[in-house]
Design a protein around this motif. Structure first.
Motif, PDB file in Angstrom:
ATOM      1  N   SER B   3     -29.393   6.655  -2.951  1.00  0.00           N
ATOM      2  CA  SER B   3     -29.260   8.337  -1.853  1.00  0.00           C
ATOM      3  C   SER B   3     -27.765   8.684  -1.224  1.00  0.00           C
ATOM      4  CB  SER B   3     -30.431   7.993  -1.116  1.00  0.00           C
ATOM      5  OG  SER B   3     -29.678   8.481   0.413  1.00  0.00           O
ATOM      6  N   LYS B   4     -27.456   9.900  -1.496  1.00  0.00           N
ATOM      7  CA  LYS B   4     -26.270  10.636  -0.802  1.00  0.00           C
ATOM      8  C   LYS B   4     -26.272   9.892   0.587  1.00  0.00           C
ATOM      9  CE  LYS B   4     -25.232  14.321  -3.581  1.00  0.00           C
ATOM     10  NZ  LYS B   4     -27.290  14.736  -3.927  1.00  0.00           N
ATOM     11  N   LYS B   5     -26.706   9.798   1.404  1.00  0.00           N
ATOM     12  CA  LYS B   5     -27.253   9.494   3.163  1.00  0.00           C
ATOM     13  C   LYS B   5     -26.941   8.179   2.970  1.00  0.00           C
ATOM     14  CE  LYS B   5     -27.545  10.749   7.019  1.00  0.00           C
ATOM     15  NZ  LYS B   5     -26.276  11.248   7.752  1.00  0.00           N
ATOM     16  N   MET B   6     -27.426   7.453   2.263  1.00  0.00           N
ATOM     17  CA  MET B   6     -27.051   5.877   2.351  1.00  0.00           C
ATOM     18  C   MET B   6     -25.893   5.257   1.637  1.00  0.00           C
ATOM     19  SD  MET B   6     -28.497   2.734   3.101  1.00  0.00           S
ATOM     20  CE  MET B   6     -30.112   3.160   3.694  1.00  0.00           C
ATOM     21  N   LYS B   7     -25.448   6.040   0.843  1.00  0.00           N
ATOM     22  CA  LYS B   7     -24.061   6.050   0.531  1.00  0.00           C
ATOM     23  C   LYS B   7     -22.859   6.311   1.969  1.00  0.00           C
ATOM     24  CE  LYS B   7     -23.767   6.656  -4.394  1.00  0.00           C
ATOM     25  NZ  LYS B   7     -23.260   7.977  -5.114  1.00  0.00           N
ATOM     26  N   SER B   9     -23.735   5.350   4.526  1.00  0.00           N
ATOM     27  CA  SER B   9     -24.264   4.731   5.645  1.00  0.00           C
ATOM     28  C   SER B   9     -24.225   3.674   5.711  1.00  0.00           C
ATOM     29  CB  SER B   9     -25.785   4.749   6.049  1.00  0.00           C
ATOM     30  OG  SER B   9     -26.473   5.725   6.377  1.00  0.00           O
TER      31      SER B   9
END
Lengths: 394, 394
Positions: B3-7, B9
């Motif tokens: 996920s982009k968000k996880m990247k 994070s």
């Protein structure tokens, strides 16, 4: 005011819990011995006898700041290595420390991997009937659950319908074999075909589709049935495992993820999963229990009791006139409701002191789930009740 | 693809972890005894001696299917009652079983309560410097973190700026006292004023604003300082507690939420939190450890070692010429970086085998955090290094 989404979740996700609460009330009313509660998958088999001694040894021989302390978010390295080796021995795989991430049970593992993978509006495909919490797990991270309708002939996944549900937004597919609620084990033929379909879809959409194998019931199988180890059939597979059922430690919340080297974007997935473990608030799987399970790797779950229950219940129900696919794993029977509404049937069952869960809770109305992880005596005492119930319905 | 968000994070949330990993490499290079690692808040004090015996007693006297089994998602009722009573004794409150929800540490508790409360775009207000994971916790559920800039004079919350940050989207405010990373304890005056500001904002915006008190360091205080019990000052307070520091059990992931009867929408919050515990994958706090902490309620954390470290480190740094507010709690010192860039200063510190964490990781650049939960000898050996470092900088 609480969140709108949470309000829905409270309303939607409480069917199993509601049956359990009803059961509790009935036990107070009629006495516990007169209520047959088949609502919860709470193992009644104790953990292996050796567990107490193992815990004691760990407490006596290791430093308390070590056994109760923080470690890498992925878990103790020696524990992860030991688990990798034990999987390798069983399945002739080639995993090492970097492929294992210790999690707070399989439920924790599923949340960790979905948080790692999913962007908002991504789709997670599941096969009905399915464990109802999957919907919440996918929606926790802005995802959308896509349900493949059941094939009630044998409760193997409906692969024709599956194909139609895959899109360029499909991020993950969750399979659960041995299955909750049906007890069915996915056959090698099923898994092989499913892998082919996924590979074709990946090519068609130019995407990676992760297959998440939720395997808390892996060791709970009967009649020597073969359970395919899914990473051997599809390269983008991630396994979520739990010791809840195999070692009867459900309250301890201990399990792991297997992330094979072969999965797409391997390094990002591994480092994302470690980060997810931390930022979702798990931080790490409970430390003492990590050390305990590492010493129980060769222990076999005692499935004899469950098998005895399964045989007695299945035979009894069939003889009484119920319809059911004979389960080969887990500790559930998924019985056809003799009336159209499974919810109404569960209400009628309560009049006979039987607590069941409607199939609607698993995306499969018209069926009811019976969790037979109870005492054999309870099964034998409940069978006449099931008979009475069917007579009443007819 | 993850996920982009996880990247993001992974990139953002790794500063503390990166320093820790650097430290690990340096230890391999120079030998562990020659590296002074002040990067992690991992207690070096062992748990109370009695813990082993308590675990043993539980294992011998209680049914294994009970102590390792599922229970209500909120935790064992007897454990929750015992904790409520013990809080009542300490703070003259009036809590009962329904006000306590057992959680997987405070990090688990914070995620549970934010999941319960937050709709997308809701705002969570924190005071800089703040524990960096708060940002992830808020964003996990679609929320937005709003940061109140620090008052570096004494590191009490900046209440003037706080007022300006409250809006009709403010769902929650997180406070953390004793504070990580400053070690400062919020005064009764601060808490009283903060409560007044919140009450006014609730009136102005016709909303409920929940104050979440993150209190893992509650018992780690020195010089007999008074730590206000925040539910007594503001009715919409929820407390997240952890036994990680007070009993030195950080790896075991055990804590609780206090949800007082007085909070807005009490019943929905309680039932939401139970549901959140389940659907986030915690399911319940680890079972054996629930039973353990219930038997440790009157045990006091051993803060003598930390206090000795605090005095030695604080005096040594001040004498060397560093600037720092003397901490009254937790096990952190937050020192002014003698050069503008705290990140650069941490790099320079590494040349002297000192592993520190830049204040930027806590939303407060220009400072560095020193976690003094290490051995006294390490502190004494590190002090000359701090001196050399300052000389080099000047």
């Amino acid at each position: 005011m609480i969140s709108k989404k949470m309000k829905e979740s409270i309303e939607n996700s409480s069917m199993i819990r509601a049956m359990f609460e009803d059961g509790k009330k009935m036990k107070e009313l009629y006495g516990a011995e007169n209520v047959y509660d088949f609502s919860l998958g709470n193992p009644n088999t104790p953990p292996p006898r050796e567990i107490n001694q193992i815990i004691l040894d760990i407490l006596q021989n290791e430093k308390p700041t070590f056994i109760h302390g923080y470690m890498n978010n992925a878990g103790y390295e020696d524990v992860r290595s030991a688990i990798a080796e034990s999987i390798n021995k069983k399945f002739n795989t080639n995993f090492a420390v970097q492929n294992i991430l210790m999690t707070t049970g399989a439920a924790g593992g599923l949340n960790v991997i979905l948080k790692t993978l999913m962007d908002p509006e991504d789709e997670v495909v599941v096969f009905a009937p399915f464990f109802s919490e999957y919907r919440a797990y996918a929606e926790n991270y802005g995802g959308r659950l896509v349900v493949v309708p059941p094939d009630t002939a044998d409760f193997q996944p409906n692969l024709e319908k599956f194909k139609e549900k895959l899109t360029n937004r499909t991020k993950a597919v969750i399979v659960n074999s041995p299955n909750n609620p049906t007890g069915v084990v996915y056959s090698e033929e099923t898994v092989t075909k499913l892998a082919e379909i996924l590979r074709e879809a990946q090519k068609e959409f130019h995407t990676d589709i992760y297959l998440i194998a939720d395997e808390p019931y892996r060791e709970l199988v009967y009649d020597g049935v073969f359970v395919p180890y899914i990473p051997q059939y599809y390269e983008n597979t991630i396994v979520a495992y739990s010791y809840s059922k195999s070692l009867s430690l459900p309250g301890e919340r201990i399990g792991y993820l297997v992330i094979p080297d072969e999965v797409a974007d391997f390094e990002a997935v591994v480092s994302g999963a470690g980060t997810a473990n931390r930022i979702l608030g798990f931080v790490n799987a409970p430390s003492l229990m990590q050390r305990v399970v590492a010493k129980c790797l060769d222990m076999e779950a005692d499935t004899d009791g469950y098998n005895k229950n399964r045989e007695a219940l299945y035979q009894g129900l069939i003889e009484a006139g119920y319809e059911c696919v004979k389960p080969q794993g887990a500790f559930y029977l998924f019985v056809k409701s003799p009336i159209e509404s499974d919810k109404e049937f569960c209400q009628m069952a309560k009049q006979h002191q039987l607590i069941l869960v409607p199939g609607s809770a698993f995306g499969c109305p018209g069926y009811v789930r019976i969790a037979y992880c109870v005492s054999y005596d309870a099964i034998m005492a409940a069978l006449p009740k099931f008979k009475e119930l069917l007579l009443e319905v007819r």
